[in-house]
Structures are given as structure tokens and as C-alpha cells.
Motif scaffolding. Structure first.
Motif, PDB file in Angstrom:
ATOM      1  N   PRO A 571      38.306  59.182  40.005  1.00  0.00           N
ATOM      2  CA  PRO A 571      38.442  58.295  41.050  1.00  0.00           C
ATOM      3  C   PRO A 571      37.212  58.775  42.129  1.00  0.00           C
ATOM      4  O   PRO A 571      36.844  60.082  42.180  1.00  0.00           O
ATOM      5  N   SER A 572      36.636  57.918  42.830  1.00  0.00           N
ATOM      6  CA  SER A 572      35.742  58.249  43.881  1.00  0.00           C
ATOM      7  C   SER A 572      35.529  57.309  44.983  1.00  0.00           C
ATOM      8  O   SER A 572      36.222  56.202  44.653  1.00  0.00           O
ATOM      9  N   GLU A 573      34.938  57.591  46.163  1.00  0.00           N
ATOM     10  CA  GLU A 573      34.930  56.524  47.312  1.00  0.00           C
ATOM     11  C   GLU A 573      33.738  55.401  46.489  1.00  0.00           C
ATOM     12  O   GLU A 573      34.257  54.348  47.088  1.00  0.00           O
ATOM     13  N   GLU A 574      32.910  55.864  45.953  1.00  0.00           N
ATOM     14  CA  GLU A 574      32.091  54.932  45.469  1.00  0.00           C
ATOM     15  C   GLU A 574      32.739  54.022  44.476  1.00  0.00           C
ATOM     16  O   GLU A 574      32.231  52.797  44.504  1.00  0.00           O
ATOM     17  N   LEU A 575      33.440  54.483  43.672  1.00  0.00           N
ATOM     18  CA  LEU A 575      34.178  53.509  42.737  1.00  0.00           C
ATOM     19  C   LEU A 575      35.359  52.738  43.604  1.00  0.00           C
ATOM     20  O   LEU A 575      35.240  51.529  43.221  1.00  0.00           O
ATOM     21  N   ARG A 576      35.841  53.081  44.392  1.00  0.00           N
ATOM     22  CA  ARG A 576      36.709  52.300  45.279  1.00  0.00           C
ATOM     23  C   ARG A 576      35.850  51.239  45.907  1.00  0.00           C
ATOM     24  O   ARG A 576      35.999  50.015  45.870  1.00  0.00           O
ATOM     25  N   LYS A 577      34.518  51.524  46.568  1.00  0.00           N
ATOM     26  CA  LYS A 577      33.574  50.494  46.973  1.00  0.00           C
ATOM     27  C   LYS A 577      33.449  49.399  46.030  1.00  0.00           C
ATOM     28  O   LYS A 577      33.249  48.221  46.207  1.00  0.00           O
ATOM     29  N   GLU A 578      32.881  49.857  44.803  1.00  0.00           N
ATOM     30  CA  GLU A 578      32.591  49.062  43.585  1.00  0.00           C
ATOM     31  C   GLU A 578      33.561  48.185  43.191  1.00  0.00           C
ATOM     32  O   GLU A 578      33.509  47.016  42.903  1.00  0.00           O
ATOM     33  N   LEU A 579      34.835  48.650  43.241  1.00  0.00           N
ATOM     34  CA  LEU A 579      36.101  47.699  42.896  1.00  0.00           C
ATOM     35  C   LEU A 579      36.421  46.677  43.928  1.00  0.00           C
ATOM     36  O   LEU A 579      36.687  45.500  43.758  1.00  0.00           O
ATOM     37  N   GLU A 580      36.114  47.167  45.264  1.00  0.00           N
ATOM     38  CA  GLU A 580      36.209  46.081  46.147  1.00  0.00           C
ATOM     39  C   GLU A 580      35.263  44.996  46.207  1.00  0.00           C
ATOM     40  O   GLU A 580      35.296  43.823  46.160  1.00  0.00           O
ATOM     41  N   ALA A 581      33.900  45.407  45.795  1.00  0.00           N
ATOM     42  CA  ALA A 581      32.968  44.524  45.605  1.00  0.00           C
ATOM     43  C   ALA A 581      33.067  43.585  44.322  1.00  0.00           C
ATOM     44  O   ALA A 581      32.840  42.430  44.454  1.00  0.00           O
ATOM     45  N   TRP A 582      33.738  44.284  43.232  1.00  0.00           N
ATOM     46  CA  TRP A 582      33.973  43.492  42.142  1.00  0.00           C
ATOM     47  C   TRP A 582      35.011  42.364  42.431  1.00  0.00           C
ATOM     48  O   TRP A 582      34.794  41.229  42.090  1.00  0.00           O
ATOM     49  N   VAL A 583      35.890  42.364  43.127  1.00  0.00           N
ATOM     50  CA  VAL A 583      37.228  41.529  43.517  1.00  0.00           C
ATOM     51  C   VAL A 583      36.401  40.520  44.254  1.00  0.00           C
ATOM     52  O   VAL A 583      36.663  39.334  44.242  1.00  0.00           O
ATOM     53  N   ARG A 584      35.647  40.779  45.196  1.00  0.00           N
ATOM     54  CA  ARG A 584      34.663  39.959  45.886  1.00  0.00           C
ATOM     55  C   ARG A 584      33.953  38.789  45.167  1.00  0.00           C
ATOM     56  O   ARG A 584      34.010  37.554  45.460  1.00  0.00           O
ATOM     57  N   THR A 585      33.161  39.271  44.002  1.00  0.00           N
ATOM     58  CA  THR A 585      32.625  38.540  43.214  1.00  0.00           C
ATOM     59  C   THR A 585      33.539  37.620  42.292  1.00  0.00           C
ATOM     60  O   THR A 585      33.151  36.549  41.949  1.00  0.00           O
ATOM     61  N   GLU A 586      34.557  38.324  41.984  1.00  0.00           N
ATOM     62  CA  GLU A 586      35.392  37.726  41.112  1.00  0.00           C
ATOM     63  C   GLU A 586      35.958  36.411  41.664  1.00  0.00           C
ATOM     64  O   GLU A 586      36.299  35.499  41.070  1.00  0.00           O
ATOM     65  N   ILE A 587      36.785  36.851  42.975  1.00  0.00           N
ATOM     66  CA  ILE A 587      37.465  36.026  43.433  1.00  0.00           C
ATOM     67  C   ILE A 587      36.861  35.283  44.777  1.00  0.00           C
ATOM     68  O   ILE A 587      36.745  33.992  45.033  1.00  0.00           O
TER      69      ILE A 587
END
Ligand code: WTA
Length: 649
Positions: A571-587
């Protein structure tokens, strides 16, 4: 503590469409004999062929059937436009307020609306759109959105609006699910001084759709866009040369008017189907009575046309009633936190209808933003979308309404087409936080969730169901009637199940306690936790995810995601941001998790079922009361989740 009760003023009641006695008498008549009641009130709209059959409905699982006015013929656009031309052709139908207050507002008369809708209808016909074809609308809050909706209705095409905040993937899924022939979009959507690149989103979406789908582009900001020859069409240019007249096509009462996708507890979003006659009667009648709308009033519903609230209470209800309806492109906080009130002052708004989340956000900015503006035109305030907390209700009442505007807290759903539980402002004493009493024809019941039995005592708590149909009810899930029956009619046989929990107090008032399924309500937007989960697990580094709601001061509920990473991923802060951005683009941005907790494991039963009840409790920071954990496969998982919880009070 005694409960606050606000009775309608005698003055308001004297001029209202319904006072208490009228409401009681009409309500009693509506449930005693729905056929006669709706047979009479169905006449509030114009029919090309009058109906002879009023109601033909069954909630019997396996045999669910909902038809109203089924042998009647009408045209919804003609009801919203043409029939007003003689008496109010020069009256403003739509006031359009742009994102930037320095740009000019538009006042579109019924006559101009007629011309623009006809031109748009002719453009659609020229693109080969025929009766029954689906048209996806992915537009900002601009007049063309209204023209497009009504143009579809005029020629018998079925629109499906996709909220402009949804991502290309979400747009593609909806275009494909309803097999749309055309998508109507714009170059860009300005909101709060920023722009969303709708055309490039649409380009990205169309990569996943049939290459037969045509793309109609409204050049709104003039922003640069790529152009695909042979597929992309400049709508405004075609409208300018199209004929200004287009005869409204007679449609059956049960022909679909629109499909609107909404989230459920499982699977992908469902295409909620509304049809023409019953929906329009119900949207118009609720608009008139709930808001006590009178001729000449200026009505403002702040929703986006991408949600059902915008369909029923910006477009169809108000226009069927010959109202002046305000359409706002912007956001409540741009250019400053006084924008809503500036718009109310500028356009002398009489009825104002918004969501509790907006009220809470503006309340946090302080009363001075409201006090700067002259709000003396306001006669009534309304809320929709989620329960309103008493603090926000009081602020709305005192600071915005100056204690003289009744507040209508309206409970309803995409599925219901219009208000089901709501005060009528001249009739119903209100209690902050309660949606009060049923609208005409609506028969709410509270069932025991375990036994499925109706609780018949006045005071009751359980799940909220409806006992019989009302004209605005959804008819089916697009392309999947079985899913419709299973979702709404299978858990409690013989009833429509709303998915909401509810309490009825000693006065018979209804208090919605929130969803009892895996749907959460984020800033008044409905979100299926399963959708966010499937977006998360689609990420290559995510092994498993569970999403629940948790109380959020402004949004009502926030999105709390428990994420288990693939073996070997740290886990990392970077991965957290990546997942947030991922959900934004998915939905889309509305689905971005507010909190992500790294979970080495999720609490499961021995049969492998995730115990969401426990995850909800931890997310609520209420793990003292975890309930029965004896069926957990690995109890230690829970200790780890508690120790690393993200929402600490
Ligand atoms: C919730 C929006 C409490 C409820 C029109 C419902 C409310 C869901 C209220 C539907 C209200 C809506 N008080 N809860 N006044 N209005 N809800 O489909 O949980 O976007 O089931 O329709 O919002 O959301 P939808």
C-alpha cells in the motif's frame, strides 16, 4: 423534548390548491376508487385519442404488469408546448441561467421553445431516428438538453440521459445497453468555471460502441474538438436550416418516453423505463400540488436533467403545467457561495427546490451569503434526495425562508416518476425530517422485514412498500422485465418494495431512515456499492474490495472502501491516489471513494460471504456494537480493520 410542528399559515392555505380538508377528501377518494380518481385527473393533459381504460395493474410476482390509460393516445411534447401556444405563446417557458453570471441569461418563450424543439426533431428525423429508437443525451444544463428531450418525445423516440459527470466507460455502457442510434453531446460542459470535455469523453465512449452510432454535437463553448467525418454532426448548424415545424406524433399512453439508468444493490445500473401518459399526468399533478404552483410563478428545481428530478421537475411537470421553469448551468458555489440566492433574486424565483446536501454545504458558508440577497419573491422551499437533518431544515426555514415559506420534503425515487410522500404546503403541518404523508393515490405500508407482514399499528418501523400502483410508476427494466420483478416485487410478495427503511409516528407521519439494501446516497446521488467494488477490483493491483457508506457531514453518506491488494503489492499514498483516479475514470467523479482502508483480509462467513454489517459498523466508527461475530471464519481480521479504521471521531 416536544417535536417541532409547523402548521400551514391560514393565508397560505386560503390561496393553495389544497387545504387540509381538500387533501383529506381527495386522498380518501383516490384510494377508495383509483379508477374514478385517475380517470378524472388523467384529463388534466390533452389526449389525441381519449382513454377508456384507466388502470390495469398487478403487483403479483411472476405476473407484474403496470398500465395506465392504456388505450389513450397523446403526444408528450405537444402537451408540454403546443397546447400552451394559444394562451401563453409569449410567456417564458424556460429561463436559462448560465454558469458564468457575466454571460447573458436566456428567456425562451413557449413559441420559441416550439420552434427549437421542432427544428431539433427535424434534425433527428434527418439522421434516421424513428419512433421507438433510443437517443442518448449527454449534455450540460443548456437549453438544447430540453430541446433534445422534447424533440424525442415529439417524434416518439426514447431518450436516455446520461449525467454529464459520468465517465466515457459509463456512457459507453449505457449507449450499448439501450442500443442507441444516436448520442447527442456538446463540445464542453462549463461548471463552476471549469469545463468537462464532453465531446472527447464521447469520442472515447464510442470506441466501445457500434460504429453505426451517430454523434450529434452542440457547439456550446466553441472549444476545440476532434471531428469524425461521417459520424459527427453539428446540431446547431442543422437546426438553423431545418424546418421550424414538425407535427407531434400520436403515441400510445404506454409507449416508452424515456429510459434512465439508476443504481441498484447488485449488478450494473438498471434502465428504468417510464412511459408517456401516466408519467406525464403524475409529474404534472405532483408539480402543481406539492409546490402549490400557480400561473405566472417562477419555478426553480436545481437538479441536473441527468437525474429523475430534472426530468420530472425541470422539464415534464412544469412544462405540462404551462409554467416558467428555470434551468441553471452552474453550481451553488460559483463564483461565490451566494450564487443560488443571487439567481433567486435576479429571476424572482417563487418556488425553490434543492437537495439537503446543497443546503448543508451552503449553511457551512455562513448566513451572510444569503442575507446579501433579496429573497422576498420566495413562497415555498422544497427538498429531495435524502433525509434532511433538523439543523439543515431549520437553517433553510429561518435563514432562507425567513420563517414564512413552507418546506416540502419530498420522498420519491427514479422508479416512482414523481413524489410519493410529501406535504402539500397548504394542507400538511410539517415536522423537520419527515416527508409526512402520501400524495393522492399512494398507499404506503410498513412491513416487518423478517416476516414480510404489514405492521398495522399507527406507530411502526420497518421497510417501506407500496400496496398499489400510481400512474408515474416505472413499467419495467429496459430489456429485462425479470430483473424488474425480482428487484421490486420478489422480497415482499404483492407489494412494490422501495429499498428504504421507514418509521411511522403516532400522527401517521412517515420518516425515511435510509436504504436497507446496498445502495448508498452520496450528495443525493444514488450509488450501488457493487458498482464501486467492481470498478476497484478491475484494477490490476486490487485483489478484493468491499464498499459501504458512512455518515458524512455534507454529503449525507460518504464512500468507504476496504481494499485488499494483490500478493506482493505494497500500500502507498500513491496507490491510493491511483485507485481514486481509477474509479473516477471507470464511473465518474461522484463515485470516488472518500476513504480507502487497506485491508489485509475482509471479514467473511465460513461460506465465504463478506459480512457487510461489520464493515458498516467499523466505517461508522461504531465497532462497540458489532453484533454476532460467531460465524466469522477468521475473527482476527476484524481486529486489524478496527485498529486501522479511517473514520475516527
Ligand atoms: C432517497 C431521487 C429521504 C431514498 C428522487 C430513495 C430520500 C432514493 C428522499 C431515491 C427524502 C429521496 N427523504 N430519503 N425526501 N428523497 N430519498 O432514485 O433512499 O436518485 O430510495 O431519486 O433517495 O434516489 P433517486
Amino acid at each position: 423534548m416536544t417535536e417541532a410542528v409547523y402548521a400551514p399559515s391560514a393565508e397560505f392555505a386560503a390561496h393553495a390548491h389544497a387545504d387540509k380538508a381538500t387533501y383529506e377528501q381527495m386522498y380518501a377518494a383516490s384510494v377508495a376508487d383509483p379508477e374514478s380518481f385517475w380517470g378524472e385527473h388523467g384529463k388534466r393533459i390533452d389526449w389525441i385519442t381519449p382513454y377508456t381504460r384507466v388502470k390495469n395493474t398487478s403487483f403479483e410476482f411472476g405476473n407484474v404488469n403496470i398500465r395506465w390509460f392504456e388505450d389513450g393516445e397523446l403526444n408528450v411534447a405537444a402537451n408540454c408546448i403546443d397546447r400552451h401556444l394559444e394562451t401563453r405563446g409569449d410567456q417564458t417557458a424556460i429561463i436559462w441561467e448560465p454558469d458564468d453570471p457575466a454571460d447573458e441569461a436566456l428567456h425562451i418563450t413557449y413559441r420559441q421553445l416550439h420552434e427549437n424543439v421542432c427544428r431539433m426533431a427535424n434534425v433527428l428525423l434527418s439522421q434516421g431516428v424513428m419512433r421507438g429508437d433510443r437517443v442518448v443525451i449527454y449534455l450540460p444544463m443548456i437549453p438544447e438538453a430540453a430541446y433534445a428531450m422534447l424533440a424525442c418525445a415529439r417524434i416518439g423516440a426514447v431518450h436516455s440521459i446520461v449525467f454529464a459527470g459520468f465517465s466515457p466507460d459509463a456512457l459507453a455502457n449505457r449507449i450499448n445497453d439501450c442500443d442507441a442510434k444516436v448520442v447527442i453531446t456538446a463540445d464542453e460542459a462549463p461548471r463552476g468555471g471549469r469545463v468537462t470535455p464532453l465531446k472527447s469523453n464521447t469520442d472515447a465512449a464510442l470506441l466501445h460502441c457500434s460504429d453505426k452510432v451517430r454523434c450529434l454535437v452542440v457547439k456550446h463553448t466553441g472549444g476545440q474538438t476532434t471531428w469524425v467525418e461521417g459520424r459527427d454532426v453539428d446540431v446547431k448548424a442543422l437546426m438553423a436550416t431545418a424546418a421550424p415545424d414538425c407535427p407531434p406524433r400520436p403515441m400510445g399512453a404506454e409507449d416508452p418516453l424515456f429510459i434512465l439508468y439508476t443504481s441498484g444493490s447488485t449488478g450494473k445500473p438498471k434502465g428504468v423505463v417510464h412511459t408517456s401518459g401516466g408519467y406525464l399526468v403524475y409529474a404534472a399533478m405532483t408539480h402543481q400540488y406539492t409546490f402549490d404552483y400557480h400561473d405566472g410563478d417562477i419555478f426553480w428545481c436545481t437538479a441536473d436533467v441527468g437525474w429523475v428530478t430534472g426530468h420530472s421537475y425541470i422539464i415534464y411537470g412544469p412544462l405540462a403545467n404551462g409554467a416558467t421553469t428555470l434551468m441553471f448551468e452552474g453550481v451553488p458555489t460559483y463564483p461565490d457561495a451566494g450564487r443560488f440566492w443571487a439567481v433567486c433574486e435576479k429571476h424572482k424565483v417563487n418556488q425553490f427546490y434543492t437537495a439537503p446536501t446543497a443546503i448543508r454545504a451552503l449553511m457551512g458558508q455562513g448566513p451572510e451569503w444569503v442575507e446579501k440577497h433579496d429573497l422576498s419573491s420566495l413562497k415555498l422551499l422544497g427538498t429531495v434526495g435524502e433525509p434532511i437533518n433538523p439543523e439543515a431544515w431549520n437553517w433553510y426555514n429561518e435563514v432562507v425562508g425567513k420563517g414564512r415559506c413552507p418546506i416540502v420534503d419530498t420522498w420519491w425515487q427514479t422508479e416512482t416518476g414523481g413524489h410519493l410522500l410529501t406535504p402539500l404546503p397548504g394542507a400538511t403541518a410539517t415536522k423537520p425530517g419527515s416527508a409526512t404523508l402520501p400524495f393522492f393515490g399512494v398507499q404506503p405500508v410498513i412491513l416487518d422485514p423478517q416476516t414480510g407482514e404489514e405492521i398495522t399499528t399507527t406507530e411502526a418501523e420497518g421497510v417501506l412498500c407500496l400496496k398499489d400502483s400510481w400512474p408515474g410508476q416505472m413499467r419495467t427494466v429496459y430489456g429485462d422485465h425479470e430483473r424488474f420483478e425480482k428487484t421490486y416485487f420478489s422480497d415482499y410478495k404483492g407489494y412494490y418494495f422501495s429499498g428504504d427503511g421507514c418509521r411511522r409516528d403516532a400522527d401517521g407521519y412517515y420518516w425515511i431512515t435510509g436504504r436497507v439494501d446496498d445502495v448508498i446516497n452520496v450528495s443525493g446521488h444514488r450509488m450501488g456499492t457493487a458498482e464501486v467494488e467492481s470498478a476497484l477490483v478491475a484494477h490490476p493491483k486490487v485483489a478484493e474490495a468491499a464498499v459501504v457508506g458512512y455518515p458524512h457531514d455534507i454529503k449525507g453518506q460518504g464512500i468507504y472502501a476496504y481494499v485488499t491488494l494483490m500478493n506482493g503489492i505494497e500500500p502507498s499514498e500513491e496507490l491510493r491516489k491511483e485507485l481514486e483516479a481509477w474509479v473516477r475514470t471507470e464511473i465518474g467523479p461522484i463515485a470516488k471513494p472518500d476513504l480507502i482502508q487497506w485491508a489485509p483480509g475482509l471479514p467473511k462467513t465460513r461460506s465465504g460471504k463478506i459480512m457487510r454489517r461489520i464493515l458498516r459498523k467499523i466505517a461508522e466508527d461504531d465497532f462497540g456494537a458489532l453484533g454476532d461475530t460467531s460465524t466469522l471464519a477468521e475473527p482476527a481480521v476484524v481486529d486489524d480493520l478496527i485498529a486501522n479504521r479511517m473514520n475516527r471521531h
